[in-house]
Design an enzyme around this catalytic site. Structure first.
Site, PDB file in Angstrom:
ATOM      1  N   SER A  15       0.850  -1.330  -0.033  1.00 60.59           N
ATOM      2  CA  SER A  15      -0.060   0.058   0.014  1.00 60.59           C
ATOM      3  C   SER A  15       0.971   1.230   0.086  1.00 60.59           C
ATOM      4  CB  SER A  15      -0.913   0.180   1.137  1.00 60.59           C
ATOM      5  OG  SER A  15      -0.252   0.136   2.499  1.00 60.59           O
ATOM      6  N   HIS A 110       9.167   3.063   9.049  1.00 57.08           N
ATOM      7  CA  HIS A 110       8.903   2.059  10.059  1.00 57.08           C
ATOM      8  C   HIS A 110       7.869   2.536  11.140  1.00 57.08           C
ATOM      9  CE1 HIS A 110       9.718  -0.895  13.284  1.00 57.08           C
ATOM     10  NE2 HIS A 110       9.821   0.292  14.176  1.00 57.08           N
TER      11      HIS A 110
END
Ligand code: GRF
Length: 188
Positions: A15, A110
């Site tokens: 995504s 992250h």
């Protein structure tokens, strides 16, 4: 094709790759994604790339192969696309210096704030920990996992009246925005 040459590494859904593809198409990012590389043949991100007409390559790690040998093979595949910028967007392997040293700029996304929750399952761990807020970051890749100079962050409040799934959705939305902003900044 204009601007910087971007190569994106993915392991799964992709995504974040899609957010980058869309931003290149609208011109928010002035570079071009010239290749997508995955360690998993079934990563949905490869289908997203193919649909956008972006060349893909799969580099599988074999059990008997050392991490260094794998990273050298992976780096050869990525280098074949002659990238100016390498983006790890949900690439679920820790890379050794054999890979990192081959490229000028490697960045990673992250789902935690700097110095908090390195490693996998960071969203679930933030949820389980009772924290009131977490966030996402984009950083340059160095040898230490989920560390390295920070290029950008977004805080995400943890709504304790909601669910883990809702937190995940909020985190992914924040990631898509932040990653596009970071790559746009680096390719300007
Ligand atoms: C993201 O949460 C990323 O931060 C993490 O893996 C997830 C990948 O999502 N390390 P997607 O494949 O981009 O949808």
């Amino acid at each position: 094709m204009s601007g910087e040459r971007i190569v994106v590494l993915v392991s799964g859904n992709g995504s974040n790759l899609q957010a980058l593809i869309d931003a290149c198409q609208t011109g928010r990012i002035t570079g071009s994604i010239v290749g997508v590389v995955s360690n998993r043949a079934r990563a949905f991100g490869l289908e997203r790339a193919a649909k956008a007409g972006i060349p893909t390559q799969v580099v599988r790690k074999y059990k008997e192969q050392s991490r260094e040998a794998y990273d050298a093979e992976l780096a050869d595949a990525v280098a074949g696309f002659r990238p100016d910028l390498v983006v790890l967007a949900g690439f679920m392997r820790i890379l050794t210096p054999v890979f990192i040293r081959r490229f000028d700029t490697v960045i990673n996304l992250h789902p935690a704030l700097p110095g908090e929750l390195p490693g996998t399952d960071a969203i679930a761990r933030a949820w389980d920990s009772g924290m009131e807020r977490t966030g996402v970051m984009v950083h340059e890749v160095v040898e230490e996992v989920d560390a390295g100079p920070v290029l950008g962050t977004r805080e995400v409040a943890i709504d304790r009246t909601g669910t883990l799934e809702q937190l995940e959705a909020a985190m992914h939305a924040a990631e898509h925005e932040l990653l596009v902003e970071a790559v746009a900044g680096l390719t300007r």
